[in-house]
Scaffold this active site. Sequence first.
Site, PDB file in Angstrom:
ATOM      1  N   SER A  40      -1.215   1.302  -5.749  1.00 50.73           N
ATOM      2  CA  SER A  40      -2.460   1.977  -5.369  1.00 50.73           C
ATOM      3  C   SER A  40      -3.487   1.686  -6.457  1.00 50.73           C
ATOM      4  O   SER A  40      -3.166   1.076  -7.471  1.00 50.73           O
ATOM      5  CB  SER A  40      -2.222   3.481  -5.281  1.00 50.73           C
ATOM      6  N   LYS A  41      -4.703   2.153  -6.261  1.00 53.10           N
ATOM      7  CA  LYS A  41      -5.775   1.942  -7.250  1.00 53.10           C
ATOM      8  C   LYS A  41      -5.349   2.433  -8.629  1.00 53.10           C
ATOM      9  O   LYS A  41      -5.553   1.778  -9.634  1.00 53.10           O
ATOM     10  CB  LYS A  41      -7.036   2.688  -6.827  1.00 53.10           C
ATOM     11  N   ARG A  42      -4.743   3.619  -8.640  1.00 52.09           N
ATOM     12  CA  ARG A  42      -4.315   4.227  -9.897  1.00 52.09           C
ATOM     13  C   ARG A  42      -3.329   3.319 -10.629  1.00 52.09           C
ATOM     14  O   ARG A  42      -3.266   3.262 -11.854  1.00 52.09           O
ATOM     15  CB  ARG A  42      -3.670   5.573  -9.565  1.00 52.09           C
TER      16      ARG A  42
END
Length: 474
Positions: free
Chosen positions: A242-244
């Site tokens: 994910s982005k994180r």
Amino acid sequence: MSDNVVTRFAPSPTGFLHIGGARTALFNWLYAKHTGGKMLLRIEDTDRERSTDAATAAILDGLSWLGLTWDGEPVSQFERAPRHRAVAEELVRLGKAYYCYATPAELEAMRESARAKGLPPRYDGRWRDRDPSEAPVGAKGAIRIKAPADGETVVNDRVQGEVRFPNKDLDDFIILRSDGNPTYMHAVVVDDHDMGITHIIRGDDHLTNAARQMVIYRAMGWDVPSMSHIPLIHGADGAKLSKRHGALGVEAYRAMGYLPEALLNYLARLGWSHGDDEVMSLADMIAWFDIGDVNKGAARFDFAKLEALNGVHMRRMNDAELLEIFINTLPYLEGGPAIAARLDDTGKAQLLAALPGLKERAKTLVELVDGAAFLFAERPLPIDEKAAALLGGEAREILRGAHAALKAIPGDWTAAAAEAAIREFALAGGHKLGAVAQPLRAALTGKSTSPGVFDVLAVLGREESLARVADQID
Ligand code: GLU
């Protein structure tokens, strides 16, 4: 080593070049370089609604920043639609494909009945053996390929091994829509064939497509390229990226201050290894890479490892080369444009002189901006909190003496001369060296950490050094 290897990177221009795409491009590029072959670039812009020119530009920019060069001009898949159509029609002539006139309502009913039986949606082949003369008048059919009904389709994948797909699961899928546009599945095969692709290296989310694509290759009597489906990248915790976790466009990595070579080294090592070698130059990667050595397990992305590796690459790199990359990257780094604006020839020379000390303390180019800021700061310097603490108490008195000692340096202003003067002053006044060096550093840089203080004095020069120290005395 095989002759005439041709690989390709085939991104869909619906967003930035994300980190997984960059790794796919890298593996294609490394394999091509390793074998003395070529890597072609194909922009898969067939989906007109989701494809944008801005995304294409961002992908080309990302690849260029990484140094992942392609051979020849990028190919636009959309522009090849007439050729895709011609091949679909050829397959009809060959009796390997047929026009299907099933209505949306009929197709929905088929899906419904499959759902009711708990089966995947599947076309039932109702137009497969009908005579074309039965076509409804004026209707434009879609072209479907005749998929084999029994047996299995085997994908011999260099990463996944032998993967078997029962043919009963492959229905007669559409290759040309009734509006005359090719499906993605069909366009990829025609393009890979026409571009002379010998090796397909892509994400393993395309593995089931490979079985369908083989049906098209076989129907046309074309050779099936070597296939390698590489595992996707997961987050450090094993979950989908994910982005994180770092599922960002490569330009975000540029802004975080990673060197292209370090990022490539890190990406190459995600799912591939060469003995215990962790730190690799581009030349090492090219010499050692083989697609058959990629693991099939999902790779985990870990920022801490990337950062540590980046630090190693920065320290290994020769200073002139690092300086060039640093200067080129300044516009993208936080605090970078301010430095870029002041970087005249003197500034460049100062930066180069300070680089050996600065790079010991920086793991990214962003940290290098931070470390180098003192060189370009304007007097009176902003003093950060920790530095201010070093300037309190008797520090001011000590600085006064240090200032006088430095001012009295005869002859050339060098790190050695400054060190001799400061040591003599410390000894004479009964101060520990640190009690002099610390406030001196704070006054010269506005910070509590910096390259060695004598190097800082040398890089700043006599006039600027004395003025900065004087600013903290008065
Ligand atoms: N355009 C596809 C993607 O971006 C790649 C297709 C392929 O490599 O065959 O996922």
